[in-house]
Write a protein that holds these residues in place. Structure first.
Motif, PDB file in Angstrom:
ATOM      1  N   ASP A   1       0.850  -1.166   0.051  1.00 16.75           N
ATOM      2  CA  ASP A   1       0.132  -0.172   0.057  1.00 16.75           C
ATOM      3  C   ASP A   1       0.903   1.248   0.144  1.00 16.75           C
ATOM      4  N   HIS A   2       1.982   1.276   0.676  1.00 20.34           N
ATOM      5  CA  HIS A   2       2.863   2.463   0.922  1.00 20.34           C
ATOM      6  C   HIS A   2       3.614   2.539  -0.598  1.00 20.34           C
TER       7      HIS A   2
ATOM      8  N   ASN B   1       2.390   1.879  -3.398  1.00 23.25           N
ATOM      9  CA  ASN B   1       1.420   2.218  -4.340  1.00 23.25           C
ATOM     10  C   ASN B   1       0.956   3.803  -4.186  1.00 23.25           C
ATOM     11  N   THR B   2       1.143   4.247  -2.778  1.00 17.95           N
ATOM     12  CA  THR B   2       0.837   5.621  -2.705  1.00 17.95           C
ATOM     13  C   THR B   2       1.991   6.358  -3.231  1.00 17.95           C
ATOM     14  N   LEU B   3       3.055   6.037  -2.974  1.00 15.76           N
ATOM     15  CA  LEU B   3       4.237   6.810  -3.559  1.00 15.76           C
ATOM     16  C   LEU B   3       4.243   6.765  -4.995  1.00 15.76           C
ATOM     17  N   SER B   4       3.964   5.839  -5.715  1.00 16.33           N
ATOM     18  CA  SER B   4       3.767   5.687  -7.105  1.00 16.33           C
ATOM     19  C   SER B   4       2.850   6.497  -7.789  1.00 16.33           C
ATOM     20  N   GLU B   5       1.678   6.794  -6.977  1.00 16.22           N
ATOM     21  CA  GLU B   5       0.634   7.535  -7.409  1.00 16.22           C
ATOM     22  C   GLU B   5       0.743   9.096  -7.221  1.00 16.22           C
ATOM     23  N   MET B   6       1.596   9.382  -6.423  1.00 15.83           N
ATOM     24  CA  MET B   6       1.877  10.852  -5.947  1.00 15.83           C
ATOM     25  C   MET B   6       1.976  11.779  -7.084  1.00 15.83           C
ATOM     26  N   PRO B   7       2.923  11.552  -8.076  1.00 19.90           N
ATOM     27  CA  PRO B   7       3.051  12.532  -9.123  1.00 19.90           C
ATOM     28  C   PRO B   7       1.775  12.614 -10.096  1.00 19.90           C
TER      29      PRO B   7
ATOM     30  N   ASN C   1      -1.544  12.514  -8.873  1.00 16.51           N
ATOM     31  CA  ASN C   1      -2.480  12.986  -7.939  1.00 16.51           C
ATOM     32  C   ASN C   1      -2.189  14.598  -7.829  1.00 16.51           C
ATOM     33  N   GLU C   2      -1.100  14.955  -7.834  1.00 16.07           N
ATOM     34  CA  GLU C   2      -0.834  16.631  -7.518  1.00 16.07           C
ATOM     35  C   GLU C   2      -1.369  17.311  -8.891  1.00 16.07           C
TER      36      GLU C   2
END
Length: 63
Positions: free
Chosen positions: A43-44, A46-52, A54-55
């Motif tokens: 989960d962590h 995936n969260t990091l990989s989706e950050m760019p 989501n901004e």
């Protein structure tokens, strides 16, 4: 050129420890990085990989 550098370094007392220290730092860094990657939760990651994605972009903020 290498003989000038080698000659100057041989004059320094205790200079042989620096390659050992740099190897230990290199090995420690990549060992810790390896452990972090393989023990991180999915989960962590995936969260990091989706950050760019989501901004909001600058154009979206103006609208």
């Amino acid at each position: 050129m290498l003989k000038f550098i080698k000659g100057n370094l041989e004059a320094i007392e205790g200079v042989s420890i620096y390659p050992i220290i740099s190897l230990l730092i290199f090995f420690t860094f990549f060992t810790l990085l390896f452990l972090y990657v393989f023990t991180a939760k999915k989960d962590h990651i995936n969260t990091l990989s989706e950050m760019p994605l989501n901004e909001p972009t600058k154009n979206q903020e103006d609208e």
